[in-house]
Design a protein around this motif. Sequence first.
Motif, PDB file in Angstrom:
ATOM      1  N   GLN A 291      -9.574   9.297  -7.341  1.00 35.98           N
ATOM      2  CA  GLN A 291      -8.574   9.182  -6.285  1.00 35.98           C
ATOM      3  C   GLN A 291      -8.410   7.724  -5.848  1.00 35.98           C
ATOM      4  OE1 GLN A 291      -6.807  12.021  -4.595  1.00 35.98           O
ATOM      5  NE2 GLN A 291      -7.352  12.787  -6.612  1.00 35.98           N
ATOM      6  N   TRP A 292      -9.528   7.035  -5.692  1.00 35.19           N
ATOM      7  CA  TRP A 292      -9.478   5.630  -5.297  1.00 35.19           C
ATOM      8  C   TRP A 292      -8.806   4.788  -6.387  1.00 35.19           C
ATOM      9  CZ3 TRP A 292     -11.754   1.537  -7.935  1.00 35.19           C
ATOM     10  CH2 TRP A 292     -11.664   0.292  -7.299  1.00 35.19           C
ATOM     11  N   PHE A 293      -9.203   5.018  -7.631  1.00 38.76           N
ATOM     12  CA  PHE A 293      -8.696   4.212  -8.736  1.00 38.76           C
ATOM     13  C   PHE A 293      -7.196   4.429  -8.932  1.00 38.76           C
ATOM     14  CE2 PHE A 293      -8.758   3.010 -13.404  1.00 38.76           C
ATOM     15  CZ  PHE A 293      -9.026   1.668 -13.158  1.00 38.76           C
ATOM     16  N   GLY A 294      -6.765   5.673  -8.827  1.00 44.30           N
ATOM     17  CA  GLY A 294      -5.340   5.963  -8.969  1.00 44.30           C
ATOM     18  C   GLY A 294      -4.511   5.275  -7.908  1.00 44.30           C
ATOM     19  N   ALA A 295      -5.015   5.269  -6.673  1.00 41.91           N
ATOM     20  CA  ALA A 295      -4.286   4.610  -5.592  1.00 41.91           C
ATOM     21  C   ALA A 295      -4.234   3.102  -5.805  1.00 41.91           C
ATOM     22  CB  ALA A 295      -4.934   4.944  -4.244  1.00 41.91           C
ATOM     23  N   VAL A 296      -5.358   2.505  -6.172  1.00 42.66           N
ATOM     24  CA  VAL A 296      -5.417   1.054  -6.355  1.00 42.66           C
ATOM     25  C   VAL A 296      -4.521   0.599  -7.494  1.00 42.66           C
ATOM     26  CG1 VAL A 296      -6.918  -0.832  -7.136  1.00 42.66           C
ATOM     27  CG2 VAL A 296      -7.681   0.703  -5.323  1.00 42.66           C
ATOM     28  N   MET A 297      -4.554   1.323  -8.611  1.00 38.40           N
ATOM     29  CA  MET A 297      -3.827   0.873  -9.797  1.00 38.40           C
ATOM     30  C   MET A 297      -2.339   1.171  -9.747  1.00 38.40           C
ATOM     31  SD  MET A 297      -6.088  -0.762 -11.366  1.00 38.40           S
ATOM     32  CE  MET A 297      -5.292  -1.161 -12.926  1.00 38.40           C
ATOM     33  N   THR A 298      -1.899   1.907  -8.731  1.00 40.75           N
ATOM     34  CA  THR A 298      -0.451   2.136  -8.587  1.00 40.75           C
ATOM     35  C   THR A 298       0.134   1.413  -7.376  1.00 40.75           C
ATOM     36  OG1 THR A 298      -0.822   4.200  -7.342  1.00 40.75           O
ATOM     37  CG2 THR A 298      -0.523   4.382  -9.743  1.00 40.75           C
ATOM     38  N   GLU A 299      -0.651   0.581  -6.736  1.00 40.86           N
ATOM     39  CA  GLU A 299      -0.098  -0.184  -5.625  1.00 40.86           C
ATOM     40  C   GLU A 299       1.038  -1.063  -6.147  1.00 40.86           C
ATOM     41  OE1 GLU A 299      -3.361  -2.328  -3.991  1.00 40.86           O
ATOM     42  OE2 GLU A 299      -4.007  -0.681  -2.710  1.00 40.86           O
ATOM     43  N   ALA A 300       2.161  -1.038  -5.458  1.00 39.88           N
ATOM     44  CA  ALA A 300       3.311  -1.849  -5.867  1.00 39.88           C
ATOM     45  C   ALA A 300       2.982  -3.325  -5.701  1.00 39.88           C
ATOM     46  CB  ALA A 300       4.536  -1.482  -5.043  1.00 39.88           C
ATOM     47  N   LYS A 301       3.345  -4.110  -6.699  1.00 35.13           N
ATOM     48  CA  LYS A 301       3.106  -5.554  -6.605  1.00 35.13           C
ATOM     49  C   LYS A 301       4.008  -6.180  -5.556  1.00 35.13           C
ATOM     50  CE  LYS A 301       2.523  -9.689  -9.438  1.00 35.13           C
ATOM     51  NZ  LYS A 301       2.481 -10.229 -10.820  1.00 35.13           N
ATOM     52  N   TYR A 302       5.211  -5.617  -5.414  1.00 38.26           N
ATOM     53  CA  TYR A 302       6.169  -6.116  -4.438  1.00 38.26           C
ATOM     54  C   TYR A 302       6.626  -4.952  -3.557  1.00 38.26           C
ATOM     55  CZ  TYR A 302       6.174 -10.124  -7.558  1.00 38.26           C
ATOM     56  OH  TYR A 302       5.785 -11.198  -8.323  1.00 38.26           O
ATOM     57  N   PRO A 303       5.783  -4.523  -2.605  1.00 42.13           N
ATOM     58  CA  PRO A 303       6.127  -3.360  -1.769  1.00 42.13           C
ATOM     59  C   PRO A 303       7.390  -3.573  -0.943  1.00 42.13           C
ATOM     60  CG  PRO A 303       4.171  -4.493  -0.923  1.00 42.13           C
ATOM     61  CD  PRO A 303       4.441  -5.063  -2.269  1.00 42.13           C
ATOM     62  N   ASP A 304       7.696  -4.815  -0.596  1.00 41.13           N
ATOM     63  CA  ASP A 304       8.916  -5.061   0.179  1.00 41.13           C
ATOM     64  C   ASP A 304      10.154  -4.710  -0.628  1.00 41.13           C
ATOM     65  OD1 ASP A 304       7.375  -5.933   2.250  1.00 41.13           O
ATOM     66  OD2 ASP A 304       7.712  -8.068   1.914  1.00 41.13           O
ATOM     67  N   THR A 305      10.074  -4.875  -1.950  1.00 40.96           N
ATOM     68  CA  THR A 305      11.210  -4.519  -2.799  1.00 40.96           C
ATOM     69  C   THR A 305      11.407  -3.014  -2.800  1.00 40.96           C
ATOM     70  OG1 THR A 305      10.777  -6.447  -4.191  1.00 40.96           O
ATOM     71  CG2 THR A 305      12.180  -4.725  -5.121  1.00 40.96           C
ATOM     72  N   VAL A 306      10.309  -2.262  -2.844  1.00 43.03           N
ATOM     73  CA  VAL A 306      10.395  -0.803  -2.761  1.00 43.03           C
ATOM     74  C   VAL A 306      10.986  -0.391  -1.418  1.00 43.03           C
ATOM     75  CG1 VAL A 306       9.091   1.355  -2.807  1.00 43.03           C
ATOM     76  CG2 VAL A 306       8.429  -0.525  -4.313  1.00 43.03           C
ATOM     77  N   ALA A 307      10.519  -1.032  -0.363  1.00 41.12           N
ATOM     78  CA  ALA A 307      10.960  -0.661   0.985  1.00 41.12           C
ATOM     79  C   ALA A 307      12.454  -0.909   1.197  1.00 41.12           C
ATOM     80  CB  ALA A 307      10.154  -1.433   2.024  1.00 41.12           C
ATOM     81  N   LEU A 308      13.034  -1.820   0.434  1.00 39.77           N
ATOM     82  CA  LEU A 308      14.467  -2.073   0.561  1.00 39.77           C
ATOM     83  C   LEU A 308      15.291  -0.823   0.274  1.00 39.77           C
ATOM     84  CD1 LEU A 308      14.811  -5.563  -1.197  1.00 39.77           C
ATOM     85  CD2 LEU A 308      15.188  -5.083   1.230  1.00 39.77           C
TER      86      LEU A 308
END
Length: 400
Positions: A291-308
């Motif tokens: 669970q930890w590894f899946g969350a860490v390895m899918t963190e968006a590199k540019y979360p602000d771009t996703v949030a747009l």
Amino acid sequence: MGMSLRSFAHPTNRDLVIKPLTHLGDMPVAEFLRDYWQQKPLLIRNAFSGFQSPISGEELAGMALEEAVESRLVLEHGDEGPWQLRTGPFTEEEFLSLPRSHWTLLVQAVDQWISEVAELKDYFRFLPDWRLDDVMISYAADKGSVGPHFDYYDVFLLQAEGKRLWQQGPKADDSSPRVEGTPLNILQDFEPDNSWVLEPGDMLYLPPQYSHWGIAEGACTTISFGFRAPSAATILEDLAAELAHGLPQHLRYTDAGIAAAANPAEIDPAAVARLQQQLSSWLQQPQNIAQWFGAVMTEAKYPDTVALDAGEAEDWRDQLLEGTELVLNPASRCAFCRDPATLFVDGESFPVSLPFAERFCESHRLVQDDIEAFPELGHTGGLIDQLVSQGSLIFPPEDF
């Protein structure tokens, strides 16, 4: 210049299906993974026969004018000294004032904006999706480079336009002397072991820490496929905090059955070995680690771009019924694990049906048939609503 997001792409054939490479040149991928991956460099001549660059140097410069795009300029002979680094966004005037040679423009995460670049990632799906970091593209004027350096990640360097001389040296690390007076990690001492000139379609693979220096022979464009890996320090710090949170208070250091102390002030090897064994037992939480590894390895590199794009597809229920599809945001990441069945998207975990998780992570698309097969996805406040609200699921951009 004022461009809207993802307005840079060329038309693409939506019927084209790109499959993972089975060979790197004449070498089967299985042989590459066995003998080269994370072990030693490999030059692959004509890896992509007849390769045509999906972006020109002028278009790359256009991207570097945008606030949402991460870009850098490296000038070997800058106004402020050697190996000067400038960060974007830039202006057209800045590009017009550049010298004729010895500079490089680097643009990160071009795969988030150009569909044809994003599609190139599919060739590398013989490696896990969650290992791929992003696709960086560099345009260099004649003799342009970023100096001799090394990286802590694997990289495939695909020559897209023009020619580049690549020199590869020995492994380096944090103790290797650096050139002073520049924020760039330029190696002070660099002696090449190998040297090659790459032309369009040629590709060089470099494992972590191998020093290298690429110098443009005339103007050229290079596409870099970098692969992420969390450092040992990050893993120990983050994972320990995650696992410790769930450990009960009664679990303590214990030493039942010890021998009488020869010196009561000594922390002896037996005590250290005993603690190591207990630490190992406390870490035996494979489901929590997954669970930890899946969350860490899918963190968006540019979360602000996703949030747009957050909430952009709020009317998805009506749209899917009319034949529209939802797609994974080009700036998002996803993965899944089997036990327990979990979908990871942009650092968040969601319990889902395993067949759906597998299907979605393979296609990165969601249609009405998925809602009919897995109706729980469409419940109010359910998975789709959550992913739409955070910008991870969007309607297909025109160029994707």
